[in-house]
Design a protein around this motif. Structure first.
Motif, PDB file in Angstrom:
ATOM      1  N   LEU A 249      15.583  82.698  27.457  1.00 24.37           N
ATOM      2  CA  LEU A 249      15.957  81.851  26.331  1.00 24.37           C
ATOM      3  C   LEU A 249      17.447  81.985  26.017  1.00 24.37           C
ATOM      4  O   LEU A 249      18.134  80.982  25.755  1.00 24.37           O
ATOM      5  CB  LEU A 249      15.128  82.243  25.093  1.00 24.37           C
ATOM      6  CG  LEU A 249      15.479  81.497  23.792  1.00 24.37           C
ATOM      7  CD1 LEU A 249      15.251  79.999  23.963  1.00 24.37           C
ATOM      8  CD2 LEU A 249      14.651  82.044  22.623  1.00 24.37           C
ATOM      9  N   GLY A 250      17.957  83.234  26.065  1.00 23.45           N
ATOM     10  CA  GLY A 250      19.371  83.449  25.795  1.00 23.45           C
ATOM     11  C   GLY A 250      20.266  82.702  26.763  1.00 23.45           C
ATOM     12  O   GLY A 250      21.243  82.059  26.355  1.00 23.45           O
ATOM     13  N   ARG A 251      19.940  82.740  28.052  1.00 23.99           N
ATOM     14  CA  ARG A 251      20.750  82.050  29.057  1.00 23.99           C
ATOM     15  C   ARG A 251      20.628  80.536  28.904  1.00 23.99           C
ATOM     16  O   ARG A 251      21.626  79.812  29.056  1.00 23.99           O
ATOM     17  CB  ARG A 251      20.328  82.482  30.460  1.00 23.99           C
ATOM     18  CG  ARG A 251      21.079  81.764  31.590  1.00 23.99           C
ATOM     19  CD  ARG A 251      22.595  81.895  31.454  1.00 23.99           C
ATOM     20  NE  ARG A 251      23.062  83.236  31.695  1.00 23.99           N
ATOM     21  CZ  ARG A 251      23.407  83.701  32.888  1.00 23.99           C
ATOM     22  NH1 ARG A 251      23.333  82.927  33.954  1.00 23.99           N
ATOM     23  NH2 ARG A 251      23.834  84.947  32.998  1.00 23.99           N
ATOM     24  N   ARG A 252      19.444  80.038  28.560  1.00 22.21           N
ATOM     25  CA  ARG A 252      19.283  78.591  28.380  1.00 22.21           C
ATOM     26  C   ARG A 252      20.120  78.101  27.201  1.00 22.21           C
ATOM     27  O   ARG A 252      20.723  77.029  27.253  1.00 22.21           O
ATOM     28  CB  ARG A 252      17.807  78.232  28.178  1.00 22.21           C
ATOM     29  CG  ARG A 252      16.936  78.431  29.415  1.00 22.21           C
ATOM     30  CD  ARG A 252      15.668  77.597  29.349  1.00 22.21           C
ATOM     31  NE  ARG A 252      14.856  77.916  28.174  1.00 22.21           N
ATOM     32  CZ  ARG A 252      13.919  78.847  28.154  1.00 22.21           C
ATOM     33  NH1 ARG A 252      13.680  79.564  29.250  1.00 22.21           N
ATOM     34  NH2 ARG A 252      13.206  79.067  27.057  1.00 22.21           N
ATOM     35  N   LEU A 253      20.165  78.897  26.127  1.00 24.06           N
ATOM     36  CA  LEU A 253      20.985  78.525  24.984  1.00 24.06           C
ATOM     37  C   LEU A 253      22.470  78.548  25.332  1.00 24.06           C
ATOM     38  O   LEU A 253      23.240  77.681  24.907  1.00 24.06           O
ATOM     39  CB  LEU A 253      20.702  79.470  23.813  1.00 24.06           C
ATOM     40  CG  LEU A 253      19.332  79.325  23.141  1.00 24.06           C
ATOM     41  CD1 LEU A 253      19.131  80.417  22.100  1.00 24.06           C
ATOM     42  CD2 LEU A 253      19.185  77.941  22.505  1.00 24.06           C
ATOM     43  N   GLN A 254      22.882  79.559  26.107  1.00 28.12           N
ATOM     44  CA  GLN A 254      24.277  79.618  26.548  1.00 28.12           C
ATOM     45  C   GLN A 254      24.639  78.413  27.409  1.00 28.12           C
ATOM     46  O   GLN A 254      25.705  77.807  27.251  1.00 28.12           O
ATOM     47  CB  GLN A 254      24.530  80.913  27.320  1.00 28.12           C
ATOM     48  CG  GLN A 254      24.612  82.156  26.449  1.00 28.12           C
ATOM     49  CD  GLN A 254      24.820  83.422  27.274  1.00 28.12           C
ATOM     50  OE1 GLN A 254      24.203  83.600  28.331  1.00 28.12           O
ATOM     51  NE2 GLN A 254      25.677  84.311  26.787  1.00 28.12           N
ATOM     52  N   ASP A 255      23.744  78.063  28.334  1.00 27.63           N
ATOM     53  CA  ASP A 255      23.991  76.919  29.220  1.00 27.63           C
ATOM     54  C   ASP A 255      24.047  75.610  28.430  1.00 27.63           C
ATOM     55  O   ASP A 255      24.858  74.721  28.730  1.00 27.63           O
ATOM     56  CB  ASP A 255      22.903  76.832  30.293  1.00 27.63           C
ATOM     57  CG  ASP A 255      23.017  77.944  31.331  1.00 27.63           C
ATOM     58  OD1 ASP A 255      24.119  78.508  31.468  1.00 27.63           O
ATOM     59  OD2 ASP A 255      22.007  78.254  31.992  1.00 27.63           O
ATOM     60  N   LEU A 256      23.179  75.480  27.414  1.00 26.94           N
ATOM     61  CA  LEU A 256      23.183  74.279  26.588  1.00 26.94           C
ATOM     62  C   LEU A 256      24.493  74.165  25.815  1.00 26.94           C
ATOM     63  O   LEU A 256      25.104  73.088  25.758  1.00 26.94           O
ATOM     64  CB  LEU A 256      21.991  74.311  25.615  1.00 26.94           C
ATOM     65  CG  LEU A 256      21.906  73.146  24.614  1.00 26.94           C
ATOM     66  CD1 LEU A 256      21.738  71.833  25.364  1.00 26.94           C
ATOM     67  CD2 LEU A 256      20.759  73.362  23.630  1.00 26.94           C
ATOM     68  N   PHE A 257      24.939  75.286  25.240  1.00 24.94           N
ATOM     69  CA  PHE A 257      26.205  75.297  24.508  1.00 24.94           C
ATOM     70  C   PHE A 257      27.358  74.949  25.442  1.00 24.94           C
ATOM     71  O   PHE A 257      28.258  74.176  25.078  1.00 24.94           O
ATOM     72  CB  PHE A 257      26.422  76.681  23.894  1.00 24.94           C
ATOM     73  CG  PHE A 257      27.572  76.744  22.933  1.00 24.94           C
ATOM     74  CD1 PHE A 257      27.370  76.564  21.570  1.00 24.94           C
ATOM     75  CD2 PHE A 257      28.864  76.987  23.381  1.00 24.94           C
ATOM     76  CE1 PHE A 257      28.427  76.629  20.670  1.00 24.94           C
ATOM     77  CE2 PHE A 257      29.928  77.049  22.498  1.00 24.94           C
ATOM     78  CZ  PHE A 257      29.710  76.868  21.142  1.00 24.94           C
ATOM     79  N   LYS A 258      27.342  75.502  26.652  1.00 18.62           N
ATOM     80  CA  LYS A 258      28.395  75.236  27.640  1.00 18.62           C
ATOM     81  C   LYS A 258      28.425  73.760  28.022  1.00 18.62           C
ATOM     82  O   LYS A 258      29.493  73.160  28.177  1.00 18.62           O
ATOM     83  CB  LYS A 258      28.182  76.106  28.887  1.00 18.62           C
ATOM     84  CG  LYS A 258      29.183  75.861  30.007  1.00 18.62           C
ATOM     85  CD  LYS A 258      29.091  76.943  31.049  1.00 18.62           C
ATOM     86  CE  LYS A 258      27.754  76.934  31.765  1.00 18.62           C
ATOM     87  NZ  LYS A 258      27.637  75.732  32.651  1.00 18.62           N
ATOM     88  N   LYS A 259      27.247  73.162  28.153  1.00 17.36           N
ATOM     89  CA  LYS A 259      27.163  71.755  28.526  1.00 17.36           C
ATOM     90  C   LYS A 259      27.743  70.861  27.439  1.00 17.36           C
ATOM     91  O   LYS A 259      28.409  69.859  27.717  1.00 17.36           O
ATOM     92  CB  LYS A 259      25.699  71.373  28.792  1.00 17.36           C
ATOM     93  CG  LYS A 259      25.511  69.950  29.297  1.00 17.36           C
ATOM     94  CD  LYS A 259      24.053  69.677  29.620  1.00 17.36           C
ATOM     95  CE  LYS A 259      23.874  68.263  30.150  1.00 17.36           C
ATOM     96  NZ  LYS A 259      22.447  67.977  30.483  1.00 17.36           N
ATOM     97  N   ILE A 260      27.519  71.238  26.176  1.00 19.59           N
ATOM     98  CA  ILE A 260      27.987  70.431  25.051  1.00 19.59           C
ATOM     99  C   ILE A 260      29.463  70.675  24.749  1.00 19.59           C
ATOM    100  O   ILE A 260      30.247  69.736  24.574  1.00 19.59           O
ATOM    101  CB  ILE A 260      27.144  70.725  23.790  1.00 19.59           C
ATOM    102  CG1 ILE A 260      25.685  70.310  24.016  1.00 19.59           C
ATOM    103  CG2 ILE A 260      27.719  69.989  22.577  1.00 19.59           C
ATOM    104  CD1 ILE A 260      24.755  70.732  22.901  1.00 19.59           C
ATOM    105  N   MET A 261      29.852  71.957  24.715  1.00 17.21           N
ATOM    106  CA  MET A 261      31.187  72.324  24.260  1.00 17.21           C
ATOM    107  C   MET A 261      32.188  72.575  25.388  1.00 17.21           C
ATOM    108  O   MET A 261      33.399  72.591  25.158  1.00 17.21           O
ATOM    109  CB  MET A 261      31.106  73.571  23.378  1.00 17.21           C
ATOM    110  CG  MET A 261      30.225  73.408  22.148  1.00 17.21           C
ATOM    111  SD  MET A 261      30.823  72.112  21.036  1.00 17.21           S
ATOM    112  CE  MET A 261      32.377  72.814  20.486  1.00 17.21           C
ATOM    113  N   GLY A 262      31.693  72.821  26.599  1.00 17.52           N
ATOM    114  CA  GLY A 262      32.601  73.052  27.725  1.00 17.52           C
ATOM    115  C   GLY A 262      32.896  74.515  27.990  1.00 17.52           C
ATOM    116  O   GLY A 262      33.528  74.841  28.991  1.00 17.52           O
TER     117      GLY A 262
END
Length: 336
Positions: A249-262
């Motif tokens: 879950l932690g990595r998925r949240l990080q990846d989602l944030f990266k996708k949105i914010m860069g």
């Protein structure tokens, strides 16, 4: 590598308290700039919009719109800012060192890929965005520009500070200008692994993300710029990080944030107040250039060929210098 505590004791031996204070203060300034300055400048400007000083941010925002394309047209690098004494103290904090292994012809242009990204890319910053590590002396006739996240140049005031240091957006337009309109002797430095690579940063880990990253090779072929691998030994040891496993879950949240914010939010800790890096020797080794022909419309086979040559050169560079840079013989470079 040594532990942060042991290294900290060793790195401060023989230094006066005033020198240690200057190093810590300069490093705190650099780290705070990376973490907070962009957000602080943005909040300040919007706050001023609702005060009697509203005209100042209004005029600035008009200026920013007019000046919007300057970062991708070479920016405004200034020797004055790149030569600040604070960068010498930041260099000495680790210490950070730049190592040359081959000549780079000033009559050519280069794309320098630096690995790993680490948490903050401090090796890349000290060596290629300041003059503290002697880039001009080691590579006479070359001009270095570190290319970073495009979104940073949308932040008011922070964009000006970044351009003064020679930072440019890592975009096709920026690279095109750098490799065509600035003559020869340009070294475009790119943290190839980017935000994705920062999520693998941890002491003792040497993982680089680049198997599917071929855009820099395509650009090199389009403009006939030679490729140069560089490795920052010690970069991943500067901070401890909570590394989430793939699929968690932690990595998925990080990846989602990266996708949105860069960029990716990393849960890291250092020494002193927690945000300062450990005093680990930081050695950035610049490898030999890979000659790249100019093919404006390169085929996928050509791109794959030079991408493979680059990965092989990077691996060779790592293994040839790992022992002299503090790693043991059994350390391996993992390319994903």
């Amino acid at each position: 590598m040594n532990s942060g505590i042991d290294s900290n004791k060793g790195m401060t031996n023989g230094k006066t308290k005033w020198k240690v204070f200057l190093e810590v203060g300069s490093t705190l300034q650099g780290v705070s700039t990376f973490l907070f300055l962009g957000v602080a400048c943005t909040l300040l400007m919007f706050y001023l919009m609702f005060t009697s000083l509203w005209l100042i941010p209004t005029l600035y925002f008009v200026w920013q719109v007019v000046d919007w394309h300057t970062p991708e047209r070479g920016g405004r690098k200034t020797t004055f800012v790149r030569n600040w004494r604070a960068w010498d103290h930041l260099r000495d904090y680790f210490p950070s060192k730049l190592v040359k292994t081959a000549e780079l012809n000033p009559n050519k242009n280069y794309i320098v890929g630096i690995h790993p990204h680490g948490i903050m890319g401090l090796g890349a910053f000290t060596c290629f965005s300041t003059e503290s590590c002697g880039f001009k002396e080691l590579f006479p006739g070359l001009r270095s520009n570190l290319l970073v996240l495009v979104g940073l140049f949308s932040l008011p005031l922070f964009r000006e500070y970044g351009m003064f240091l020679g930072l440019l957006p890592v975009s096709k337009k920026s690279l095109t200008h750098l490799l065509t309109n600035r003559g020869k002797g340009n070294a475009a430095v790119i943290l190839i692994g980017g935000a994705a690579e920062s999520l693998f940063s941890a002491p003792g880990v040497n993982t680089v993300v680049m198997r599917q990253r071929k855009g820099f090779v395509r650009v090199a072929l389009e403009f006939g710029a030679d490729l140069v691998p560089a490795y920052a030994f010690g970069e991943n040891d500067l901070f401890k990080q909570v590394v989430f496993s793939e699929g968690s879950l932690g990595r998925r949240l990080q990846d989602l944030f990266k996708k949105i914010m860069g960029f990716a939010p990393c849960l890291f800790v250092g020494e002193y107040i927690g945000i300062l890096p450990y005093r680990i020797p930081l050695t950035t080794v610049v490898g030999s250039p890979i000659s790249v022909p100019k093919h404006i419309k390169a085929t996928e086979e050509e791109v794959d060929h030079f991408h493979k040559l680059y990965m092989e050169a990077l691996s060779k560079l790592f293994h040839e210098h790992k022992i002299s840079c503090g790693l043991s013989e059994n350390h391996e470079l993992r390319i994903i």
